[in-house]
Design a protein around this motif. Structure first.
Motif, mmCIF file in Angstrom:
data_model
loop_
_atom_site.group_PDB
_atom_site.id
_atom_site.type_symbol
_atom_site.label_atom_id
_atom_site.label_comp_id
_atom_site.label_asym_id
_atom_site.label_seq_id
_atom_site.Cartn_x
_atom_site.Cartn_y
_atom_site.Cartn_z
ATOM 1 N N ASP A 136 2.656 3.618 -2.038
ATOM 2 C CA ASP A 136 2.372 4.500 -0.914
ATOM 3 C C ASP A 136 1.798 5.817 -1.439
ATOM 4 O OD1 ASP A 136 2.221 5.429 1.653
ATOM 5 O OD2 ASP A 136 4.358 5.771 1.901
ATOM 6 N N GLY A 137 0.890 6.387 -0.668
ATOM 7 C CA GLY A 137 0.248 7.630 -1.070
ATOM 8 C C GLY A 137 -1.103 7.407 -1.701
ATOM 9 N N LYS A 138 -1.430 6.165 -2.052
ATOM 10 C CA LYS A 138 -2.729 5.843 -2.625
ATOM 11 C C LYS A 138 -3.637 5.281 -1.540
ATOM 12 C CE LYS A 138 -0.819 4.770 -7.203
ATOM 13 N NZ LYS A 138 -1.518 5.857 -7.917
ATOM 14 N N ARG A 139 -4.926 5.514 -1.707
ATOM 15 C CA ARG A 139 -5.889 5.016 -0.728
ATOM 16 C C ARG A 139 -5.833 3.484 -0.639
ATOM 17 N NH1 ARG A 139 -10.214 7.209 1.978
ATOM 18 N NH2 ARG A 139 -11.965 5.803 2.431
ATOM 19 N N ALA A 140 -5.595 2.844 -1.784
ATOM 20 C CA ALA A 140 -5.518 1.384 -1.799
ATOM 21 C C ALA A 140 -4.339 0.874 -0.981
ATOM 22 C CB ALA A 140 -5.430 0.877 -3.239
ATOM 23 N N CYS A 141 -3.280 1.666 -0.859
ATOM 24 C CA CYS A 141 -2.142 1.271 -0.026
ATOM 25 C C CYS A 141 -2.549 1.233 1.446
ATOM 26 C CB CYS A 141 -0.974 2.231 -0.240
ATOM 27 S SG CYS A 141 0.471 1.871 0.798
ATOM 28 N N ASP A 142 -3.312 2.228 1.881
ATOM 29 C CA ASP A 142 -3.790 2.230 3.261
ATOM 30 C C ASP A 142 -4.727 1.052 3.515
ATOM 31 O OD1 ASP A 142 -2.358 4.517 3.909
ATOM 32 O OD2 ASP A 142 -4.002 5.867 3.387
ATOM 33 N N ALA A 143 -5.546 0.717 2.521
ATOM 34 C CA ALA A 143 -6.426 -0.443 2.659
ATOM 35 C C ALA A 143 -5.609 -1.722 2.774
ATOM 36 C CB ALA A 143 -7.379 -0.525 1.466
ATOM 37 N N ALA A 144 -4.521 -1.806 1.994
ATOM 38 C CA ALA A 144 -3.642 -2.975 2.078
ATOM 39 C C ALA A 144 -2.971 -3.060 3.444
ATOM 40 C CB ALA A 144 -2.598 -2.909 0.971
ATOM 41 N N ASP A 145 -2.583 -1.928 3.988
ATOM 42 C CA ASP A 145 -1.966 -1.910 5.320
ATOM 43 C C ASP A 145 -2.925 -2.487 6.354
ATOM 44 O OD1 ASP A 145 -0.140 -1.458 7.309
ATOM 45 O OD2 ASP A 145 -0.059 0.717 7.070
ATOM 46 N N LEU A 146 -4.183 -2.108 6.257
ATOM 47 C CA LEU A 146 -5.181 -2.633 7.192
ATOM 48 C C LEU A 146 -5.401 -4.126 6.982
ATOM 49 C CD1 LEU A 146 -7.639 0.369 7.020
ATOM 50 C CD2 LEU A 146 -6.496 -0.431 9.097
ATOM 51 N N ALA A 147 -5.411 -4.556 5.723
ATOM 52 C CA ALA A 147 -5.590 -5.986 5.442
ATOM 53 C C ALA A 147 -4.462 -6.803 6.058
ATOM 54 C CB ALA A 147 -5.657 -6.219 3.931
ATOM 55 N N LEU A 148 -3.215 -6.354 5.882
ATOM 56 C CA LEU A 148 -2.078 -7.094 6.418
ATOM 57 C C LEU A 148 -2.067 -7.064 7.946
ATOM 58 C CD1 LEU A 148 0.828 -6.160 3.976
ATOM 59 C CD2 LEU A 148 -0.927 -7.918 3.779
ATOM 60 N N THR A 149 -2.519 -5.960 8.529
ATOM 61 C CA THR A 149 -2.597 -5.866 9.988
ATOM 62 C C THR A 149 -3.593 -6.882 10.533
ATOM 63 O OG1 THR A 149 -2.027 -3.520 9.926
ATOM 64 C CG2 THR A 149 -3.069 -4.334 11.928
ATOM 65 N N ILE A 150 -4.749 -7.004 9.877
ATOM 66 C CA ILE A 150 -5.763 -7.973 10.309
ATOM 67 C C ILE A 150 -5.257 -9.397 10.115
ATOM 68 C CG2 ILE A 150 -8.072 -8.871 9.821
ATOM 69 C CD1 ILE A 150 -8.792 -5.934 8.963
ATOM 70 N N LEU A 151 -4.583 -9.630 9.011
ATOM 71 C CA LEU A 151 -4.132 -10.984 8.691
ATOM 72 C C LEU A 151 -2.895 -11.400 9.494
ATOM 73 C CD1 LEU A 151 -4.621 -10.827 4.834
ATOM 74 C CD2 LEU A 151 -5.732 -12.482 6.366
ATOM 75 N N GLY A 152 -1.963 -10.468 9.719
ATOM 76 C CA GLY A 152 -0.713 -10.884 10.335
ATOM 77 C C GLY A 152 -0.051 -9.888 11.237
ATOM 78 N N GLY A 153 -0.797 -8.941 11.780
ATOM 79 C CA GLY A 153 -0.208 -7.899 12.602
ATOM 80 C C GLY A 153 -0.300 -8.173 14.082
ATOM 81 N N GLY A 154 0.355 -9.212 14.554
ATOM 82 C CA GLY A 154 0.375 -9.461 15.993
ATOM 83 C C GLY A 154 -0.289 -10.771 16.380
#
Length: 424
Positions: A261-279
């Motif tokens: 957390d705190g790294k730009r790559a973490c935010d990118a990972a959050d978006l990836a997981l949201t697209i793949l499995g967020g709802g």
């Protein structure tokens, strides 16, 4: 947005950091205190000690009888609770604005005098409460120990994140009263805490109350060092465990190491997981539930951590007689396709909008804002970072999302847990 809300920062002579934010839109005030202590601070034989203090902090103090904290806050029209995690312990109240002083006095009383009220009887009560909670939420719930098993697989033996905050009953039963007292004196001190007050407050009066009630509490004189949670970015192999248990259906769970957390790559990972499995509109849900009909649920989420790699948490429950092999094959097919092609512009825009809505929902309430200000102050050193967090997510590009997925969402960077139903 609420970015125009004023934030002021102060520090008492004893080291207590104070963050104040006036918001006169509703006549309520939120008090939130974060202690820089969590399960990652617990040594061998201490697991669950932080969580046990989450109970003991409500059992009384020098001026408040057992359960008095709940009675006083709720009697004044407020609400309260506490939580523990790998990285912090927090205690919070939301009060009618005119009852703010009561909440501050209560928090100060237990910070400064909790040990007066703790003896062998109170320790026994807390052990029983924690053991009952473990049975109700983990041991006697279908799939309840899944997260605990995966965490222990991803973070090796001896790592500060190897055990989860609930801890073990054996360790709680073995810890002595004096060991518990020493733990409190080390971590639950003003110089190891951040106090945040948000809402319909007068900042000058609030700071005067804080000085009055917290100012005389002595500091420890030395902030304890955080245990090092550094690990290689990738696990380097796939870890697996098969479980036969009394569960209603087969399941596949997995945990992937992701950037901190705190790294730009973490935010990118959050978006990836949201697209793949967020709802229900996510790729995995559409593939496994709607198209292949081999699952009844399919989710992928991010556990943000600052002292160790974050965890990407996959959870799929099978439909009918579908096999775990079929589920894994479908998941891997979607991950490979995503790592190759990345998200579409529409998918990224939708994911960013989803995270933006969730973020603004947290900041809209005084309680949510107080919690986030504490989070950024304790874990990142600056509560003002709360205003830039959303902007970082909204500037992530499709290529950044694809790249973090291609690097991290792979077979040699995960622990996999499969469940097979067991019947007598």
């Amino acid at each position: 947005m609420v970015a125009s809300v004023n934030i002021t920062e102060h520090r008492l002579a004893n080291g207590l950091r104070v963050v104040l934010s006036e918001d006169h839109s509703t006549p309520v005030a939120a008090v939130n205190i974060w202690y820089d202590v969590g399960s990652r601070h617990e040594g061998r034989g201490q697991t669950g000690l932080t969580h046990m203090f989450c109970k003991l902090m409500f059992y009384g103090s020098a001026s408040v009888a057992a359960n008095g904290h709940f009675e006083l806050v709720q009697g004044a029209g407020g609400s309260l609770n506490a939580t523990t995690s790998f990285e912090r312990a927090n205690f919070f109240e939301t009060m009618p604005a005119h009852q703010l002083e009561l909440a501050l006095w209560l928090e100060a009383d237990r910070m400064g005098s909790l040990l007066v009220a703790i003896g062998d009887t109170e320790m026994g009560w807390a052990r029983d409460v924690c053991a009952n909670e473990r049975r109700q939420r983990y041991d006697n719930v279908p799939y309840g120990t899944g997260f605990e098993k995966l965490t222990a697989m991803v973070f090796p033996e001896g790592h500060p994140y190897h055990h989860t905050p609930i801890g073990s009953d054996a360790d709680r039963n073995a810890v002595t009263l004096e060991e518990a007292r020493a733990y409190f004196r080390t971590y639950y001190t003003p110089d190891n805490a951040v106090l945040c007050v948000v809402g319909d407050i007068d900042a000058k009066q609030t700071l005067a109350w804080i000085e009055k009630y917290f100012g005389s509490i002595p500091s420890s004189g030395r902030r304890p060092n955080r245990r090092d949670g550094s690990l290689p970015d990738l696990i380097g192999r796939e870890l697996r465990e098969a479980v036969e248990d009394f569960v209603p259906s087969r399941a596949v769970m997995a945990a992937y190491r992701l950037p901190r957390d705190g790294k730009r790559a973490c935010d990118a990972a959050d978006l990836a997981l949201t697209i793949l499995g967020g709802g229900d509109s996510s790729r995995l849900y559409n593939r496994l539930v709607r198209q292949d009909r081999i699952a009844v649920t399919a989710g992928f989420g991010l556990l943000r951590l600052t002292g160790a790699p974050c965890l990407g948490w996959l959870d799929v429950k099978a439909s009918g007689n579908a096999s775990t092999d079929a589920i894994e094959a479908a998941v891997d097919d979607e991950l490979v396709r995503f790592a190759t092609d990345g998200p579409t512009p529409e998918e990224l825009e939708r994911a960013q909008a989803q995270l933006e809505r969730e973020w603004l929902d947290r900041l809209t309430t005084v309680a949510g804002r107080a919690d986030e200000l504490c989070r950024f102050a304790v874990l990142f050193g600056d509560p003002q970072l709360v205003w830039s967090a959303l902007g970082n997510i909204l500037t992530i590009t499709p290529e950044e999302v694809r790249a973090v997925a291609a690097r991290c969402l792979v077979r040699n960077n995960r622990a996999v847990l499969t469940y097979e139903p067991y019947w007598d």
